[in-house]
Structures are given as C-alpha cells and as structure tokens.
Design a protein around this motif. Structure first.
Motif, PDB file in Angstrom:
ATOM      1  N   TYR A  14       0.841  -1.186   0.000  1.00  0.00           N
ATOM      2  CA  TYR A  14       0.000   0.000   0.000  1.00  0.00           C
ATOM      3  C   TYR A  14       0.885   1.248   0.000  1.00  0.00           C
ATOM      4  CZ  TYR A  14      -3.104  -3.383   2.451  1.00  0.00           C
ATOM      5  OH  TYR A  14      -3.818  -4.487   2.844  1.00  0.00           O
ATOM      6  N   PRO A  15       0.328   2.398  -0.417  1.00  0.00           N
ATOM      7  CA  PRO A  15       1.025   3.662  -0.142  1.00  0.00           C
ATOM      8  C   PRO A  15       1.017   3.900   1.371  1.00  0.00           C
ATOM      9  CG  PRO A  15      -0.701   3.933  -1.811  1.00  0.00           C
ATOM     10  CD  PRO A  15      -0.907   2.599  -1.202  1.00  0.00           C
ATOM     11  N   PRO A  16       2.090   4.398   1.940  1.00  0.00           N
ATOM     12  CA  PRO A  16       2.119   4.629   3.387  1.00  0.00           C
ATOM     13  C   PRO A  16       1.261   5.805   3.823  1.00  0.00           C
ATOM     14  CG  PRO A  16       4.127   5.430   2.394  1.00  0.00           C
ATOM     15  CD  PRO A  16       3.370   4.716   1.312  1.00  0.00           C
ATOM     16  N   GLY A  17       0.924   6.695   2.891  1.00  0.00           N
ATOM     17  CA  GLY A  17       0.136   7.861   3.258  1.00  0.00           C
ATOM     18  C   GLY A  17       0.916   8.801   4.161  1.00  0.00           C
ATOM     19  N   SER A  18       0.197   9.541   4.982  1.00  0.00           N
ATOM     20  CA  SER A  18       0.818  10.601   5.785  1.00  0.00           C
ATOM     21  C   SER A  18       1.772  10.082   6.853  1.00  0.00           C
ATOM     22  CB  SER A  18      -0.268  11.454   6.440  1.00  0.00           C
ATOM     23  OG  SER A  18      -0.974  12.204   5.467  1.00  0.00           O
ATOM     24  N   GLN A  39       2.422   9.126  -1.136  1.00  0.00           N
ATOM     25  CA  GLN A  39       1.533   8.608  -2.169  1.00  0.00           C
ATOM     26  C   GLN A  39       2.336   8.316  -3.434  1.00  0.00           C
ATOM     27  OE1 GLN A  39      -1.530   7.804  -1.501  1.00  0.00           O
ATOM     28  NE2 GLN A  39      -1.857   8.909   0.417  1.00  0.00           N
ATOM     29  N   GLY A  40       1.667   8.287  -4.562  1.00  0.00           N
ATOM     30  CA  GLY A  40       2.357   8.042  -5.823  1.00  0.00           C
ATOM     31  C   GLY A  40       2.859   6.625  -5.933  1.00  0.00           C
ATOM     32  N   GLU A  41       4.085   6.493  -6.406  1.00  0.00           N
ATOM     33  CA  GLU A  41       4.664   5.169  -6.673  1.00  0.00           C
ATOM     34  C   GLU A  41       5.304   4.540  -5.438  1.00  0.00           C
ATOM     35  OE1 GLU A  41       3.888   7.422 -10.133  1.00  0.00           O
ATOM     36  OE2 GLU A  41       5.290   7.934  -8.505  1.00  0.00           O
ATOM     37  N   ALA A  85      -4.352   6.080   2.994  1.00  0.00           N
ATOM     38  CA  ALA A  85      -3.729   5.610   1.758  1.00  0.00           C
ATOM     39  C   ALA A  85      -4.754   5.618   0.640  1.00  0.00           C
ATOM     40  CB  ALA A  85      -3.170   4.207   1.952  1.00  0.00           C
ATOM     41  N   GLN A  86      -4.445   6.335  -0.428  1.00  0.00           N
ATOM     42  CA  GLN A  86      -5.377   6.443  -1.545  1.00  0.00           C
ATOM     43  C   GLN A  86      -5.592   5.089  -2.211  1.00  0.00           C
ATOM     44  OE1 GLN A  86      -3.817   9.470  -4.144  1.00  0.00           O
ATOM     45  NE2 GLN A  86      -4.212  11.132  -2.696  1.00  0.00           N
ATOM     46  N   GLY A 132     -11.809   2.163  -4.749  1.00  0.00           N
ATOM     47  CA  GLY A 132     -12.897   2.312  -3.794  1.00  0.00           C
ATOM     48  C   GLY A 132     -12.507   3.279  -2.691  1.00  0.00           C
ATOM     49  N   GLU A 133     -13.098   3.093  -1.515  1.00  0.00           N
ATOM     50  CA  GLU A 133     -12.773   3.943  -0.383  1.00  0.00           C
ATOM     51  C   GLU A 133     -11.301   3.803  -0.016  1.00  0.00           C
ATOM     52  OE1 GLU A 133     -14.633   6.103   1.011  1.00  0.00           O
ATOM     53  OE2 GLU A 133     -16.629   5.611   0.252  1.00  0.00           O
TER      54      GLU A 133
END
Length: 600
Positions: free
Chosen positions: A307-311, A442-444, A530-531, A535-536
């Motif tokens: 997953y993206p780690p997000g913030s 986010q992103g890659e 994580a984007q 879906g959500e």
C-alpha cells in the motif's frame, strides 16, 4: 561295453547328487542371499514418523501440538478383496476412491507399501482395527496432524501438507518420501528442519496373511524416531487473539513489534481462517473452499499486501530533512492549499505543527527543497540527482526491499528511483512537479504493513531496528535463533532528531486521532489515509507506547475504511491498551471498532 553301462549310470547319478549337495550346502551354509530374500518376504519395513516440534507463544502458552492419526497402507501384491461391498462398508470408502488409491499404489510398486486411506481419526481407527486381519496386505502406520488449542495466527504459524513431486525433486537430503508431510507456509515451512524431527524404522515379522508376528530379530535393526525441536515464538497469544477479535469481518493487517528486540507480538492478516480447517482428512476439501473465496484468506497481507504509506511517511521525510540540515524545528511554511489539498488547521506551521496537523503543503515544499538542491544547472538532472540521493536515505529505513522476516513469500516495497520515471516519462522529461506526491507518502511509493510496523519501531528506538522475526527461542535456547535477528541496524539519523519527532507524534493524537488517546498512557502515533483507486481509501495508523519507554510498536491497515484517525487509530489504541494494561477500559471504543461503520 554293456557291462559298464550300470557303472556309468551310477557315476553320473553320484556326480549329479554331489553337485546338488554342493549347491545346497552353498545356499544353506555359505551363501545367505536366499535366506535374506526369504526374510524380506516375511518382513515388513514400517517407517516410524516422528512428532513435529511443538510451538509455544512468548509466555509459554501452547499454540500448536500434535494429534495422532493413522494411514491404512496396502501392499498391492498381497492385497485381495472377496466382498467389495463389505470392505467399502467397513472402511468407509467409496468404490471409486478405492480403485484410484489401489491403482496408484500398484503403479508405485506392487511389493512396497503405499497409502490406501489417509489420515484416519482415532475414532475411525477403533472401528476398523479388528477387521485388518481379514485382509492380507493391509497394515496401519501412525502419523500426526497439527492441532491448535486456540485457533489463531494461521498466517504466522502456517500449515503442513503432503509433499509434492517438485518438492521431492528438490530434496537433496533424501529425507522425504512420497506421502510425507512437510511445512508449506509460515513458521512450519521456514523452520521445517527444526520441527520435522528424525524418522525411525521398525521391522516386523508377518505371516502369509500379513498378520503381525512380532519384531524381526527382537528389534535389533530398529531405530527410534526423534521428535522435532520445540519452538518458542515471539507471539503473544492474548494480544493475537484480541487483535483477530477486533479485525473480524474486516480486510487488512495488524502487526505489533517489541521495538527493542524486533520480536513480533501480533501478526494479523484479515480475513483469517481457523488453522484447524487445514488438518486431517478434510484438508483438501477445505483448502479448495478457502482458496476459491474472493476475500483471499490465504493472502498473507502483512508481508504480501503493498500500500502507499500515506501521511505516516511524513515522519520519515521529517527525519531525513533534519539529518540533512534542510529542515530545522523552526522551519516554517504556510498551508498553501493551491499546492496540494489539506484539511483546516492553523497556518503557517513549523515542523512540530506540520507533524501534529499532518500538513500536506508543508511537506510538498519541504520535499522540493530535499530534491531540488541546485547541484546541477539542468533542472531535470537536478531533480534526478536529488531523487536518487533521497532514495538512498529512505532505503536505510528498511523500505524498498524485503526486511528478511522468518517467513517465505515476503514481498518488498517500492521506493522509486530516477530509472523508473525515465521508463515512464522518458529521460529528461520529468521533474519535481511530476513526483511531488511522494512528499506525502503517495504516488509510486509502496510499503508492506510489516515495514510500517518496523518504521514505528525505528521511531520508538530513536534510529535503529532489529529485523522483525517470529522466533524467540529454539529448544528453549534464545541464542540459537538466526544471528541476523540479533543484529542492530542503524538508519543513519542522529538520535537527537527523534526527540522533536516523538513529542510531535504524541501531540498528533490530539490533532488527528483523538480516539486513540488513553488516560495515563502516552501514545506517540501518526495517522495516514492511503489512496485507493478502486474504492474507499485505506485507513492507516502507526504508533508506539509508552512514549518514554516503548514496549510496543504497531501498524494497522484497515482497507476501505477511510480516514486513518477512525478505524486504524482506534484499533491500534485498543491493542496497545490490551498489551500494556492487560484489560480494556473503553468498551464504547471497542464496540465502535467491532461495528466497523467507519465511513460516514
């Protein structure tokens, strides 16, 4: 001449008799090969399969033990059935199953034993044992299957199953034979050599009907099996059980680590399954059912989901910036939402405020300073150089590759390099505005939940980690665990920089995750969202506690649950309270997590 004929006949008879007597003497006295062949026809070689080693939790609670089962073996050359219907009724087998098993056994060998009916329970064995004497060529061997007193940690413990042809070909030790059982996943597979034990062999005399007549030569050639080595895992049974209770009906991961050692306290992949379903005669049927589910219960999400780690990744950005002298505690940026979206909070903010409020524009601007260092007059080249330099620092945090946990099948994350963007956009055709989403995780950029838990341990330890692992001791000896799990890894950031980070993470709960606050227990944490293009968004939270003497570091991913301050932070907070205090004092929060209504 005719008078000599009787004499010649007598001589011929005498010579023939002498030859026969000599041959008989050689067979009976000098050459024992025929004796050995006769013995082999009356001797049955039975492999004594050892019990696999037991597995305990870190507190000595039993997680995995052995239950005896029985295999009905057949020697095809000796096996006959006069009344097929009666045989099928006695042994509880279908005609097609009997034919298939018998033909497979005959194809393997007509004189060597093969399994006819596998994994007969103790109850069923009691029903058939008195009838074995009626069927030549049949006998029983004893094996064991795994059993779980508390049906938890299926993905961590793993399961065993019958060895396949490819595994047999790869077995350079010649230990395994067709029909043997072997660890196929989790600890069972990784520690197969320790758990499997050593086979024994018994030789039994049998009559022409296959009836056991006792040991051959009083057991002179028998060897006893040696049980496998017992393992003490790092798992905490109560914490694992509670975590699975919270994650029931959800999809995601929870990984908890003891920061000072790298020992994994809880390893949860949801949805999970009862490990007892993959034992005994119903293994194949249950495996097929579970493997066909859209929820993918066999996917080991802590080490396979990316997953993206997000913030949560903003903490890593902050530490790299502090270490490189690009960021300072007083570095201040405005929350400029024209750069990137952000929620409402006071502006401008310094580094402490950026962490507390999870300010996206702050890290957009800070990351640009890290990447575009003006080391080249070419803007595109400058971004390339800056990205690759930044990537090398991120890799030291255990990201971008496999950590090396003691499990087969671990996936690495992904920290993109300039080569990736060259392939996507073309060399010299991308710059900071192309990759700015990396600034907020986010992103890659991709990580596994295990890597996120390891990040939480790094934040707790102020700059180092031990490779996460599931083994605490082998045969009661902690020094026998692999050396790599006792080796400290530094991430290249001075410990002094973590003071501000830890203080800000503790304060962040009041800004973005107030559900996670526990009275009289200071938690340092960071939310993430994580984007998810399908879906959500996924809810993410990393934390450690107590802040000043960390005993647990945790990462929680709850898929399709939205903002990190809801599902993930609440789940992590309850897990921390359970581990530190031993009880839950916030039943309303527990009910909120169990209900799972996080999107509103």
């Amino acid at each position: 001449m005719n008078d000599q004929r009787p004499f010649i006949i007598i001589i011929v008879i005498f010579l023939v008799g002498l030859v026969l007597l000599t041959k008989l003497f050689m067979i009976q006295v000098v050459d024992d090969s025929f004796s050995r062949r006769a013995e082999r026809n009356a001797i049955q070689r039975v492999v004594d399969h050892p019990y696999r080693g037991l597995i305990y939790d870190r507190n000595g609670e039993l997680l995995v033990y052995n239950n005896p089962i029985f295999d009905l073996m057949v020697v095809p050359k000796e096996f006959t059935v006069k009344d097929t219907a009666r045989f099928l009724s006695i042994f509880g087998i279908e005609k097609e199953q009997l034919i298939t098993a018998y033909n497979a056994a005959r194809k393997y060998s007509s004189v060597k034993p093969s399994p006819l009916i596998k994994q007969i329970s103790t109850t069923d064995f009691a029903k058939i044992q008195d009838f074995l004497i009626d069927y030549p060529g049949l006998f029983i061997t004893t094996r064991s299957v795994r059993s779980y007193p508390t049906p938890i940690a299926a993905h961590a413990l793993g399961y065993i199953g019958e060895i396949n042809g490819q595994q047999l070909e790869r077995d350079t030790t010649d230990y395994y034979e067709q029909g043997d059982y072997v660890g196929l996943s989790g600890m069972e597979r990784f520690y197969e050599d320790e758990l499997r034990g050593q086979k024994g062999v018994k030789y039994k005399m049998v009559n022409v009907r296959g009836v056991d007549k006792g040991p051959f030569k009083n057991g002179a050639y028998d060897t006893a099996s040696v049980a496998g080595t017992n393992l003490t895992s790092t798992l905490d049974r109560d914490l694992q059980l509670y975590g699975e209770y919270l994650m029931q009906g959800k999809t995601g991961s929870v990984v908890a680590i003891e920061p000072k050692t790298g020992e994994i306290l809880a390893f949860i992949s949801a949805p999970f399954y009862d490990p007892n379903d993959l034992t005994g005669a119903d293994f194949g049927k249950n495996y097929t059912i579970l493997n066909s589910l859209n929820s993918k219960p066999f996917l080991n999400r802590p080490i396979m989901a990316r997953y993206p780690p997000g913030s949560t990744f903003k903490i890593v950005q902050s530490l790299i910036g502090l270490q490189e002298g690009i960021l300072f505690p007083e570095t201040t940026y405005a929350c400029n939402k024209s750069l990137v979206a952000c929620h409402n909070h006071p502006s401008p903010v310094n580094l402490f405020g950026a962490i507390r409020n999870s300010c996206n524009p702050y890290y957009h601007q800070a990351f640009r300073r890290m990447i575009n260092r003006e080391v080249s007059s070419n803007t595109f080249k400058d971004t390339e150089i800056g990205l690759d330099s930044w990537r090398e620092k991120v890799l030291k945090f255990g990201l971008g590759g496999r950590l090396g946990v003691d499990m087969i099948g671990e996936y690495g994350g992904d920290v993109p390099s300039s080569k990736l963007y060259d392939r996507i956009y073309g060399e010299g055709r991308w710059k900071y505005s192309t990759i700015y989403s990396l600034s907020i995780g986010q992103g890659e950029l991709l990580v596994t939940p295990l890597q996120m838990a390891n990040l939480a341990a790094i934040f707790a330890n102020k700059g180092y980690y031990y490779t996460p692992h599931l083994i605490k001791a082998i045969d009661g000896d902690p020094t026998r665990i692999p050396a790599k799990y006792r080796t400290k890894h530094e991430v290249g950031v001075d410990a002094k920089h973590f003071d501000l980070i830890q203080d800000a993470m503790a304060e962040a709960l009041y800004g973005t995750a107030n559900r996670a606050i526990i009275e009289d227990l200071v938690i340092a944490g960071k939310t993430g969202t994580a984007q998810n293009p399908h879906g959500e968004d996924h809810s993410v939270f990393v934390a450690f506690a107590p802040k000043d003497d960390p005993k647990i570091a945790i990462a929680v991913y709850v898929e399709n649950a939205g903002w990190g301050g809801r599902a993930a932070a609440s789940t992590a907070s309850l897990m921390i309270e359970k581990y530190i205090k031993g009880q839950i004092t916030r039943p309303a929060l527990e009910e909120y997590v169990l209900a799972g209504n996080f999107i509103y």
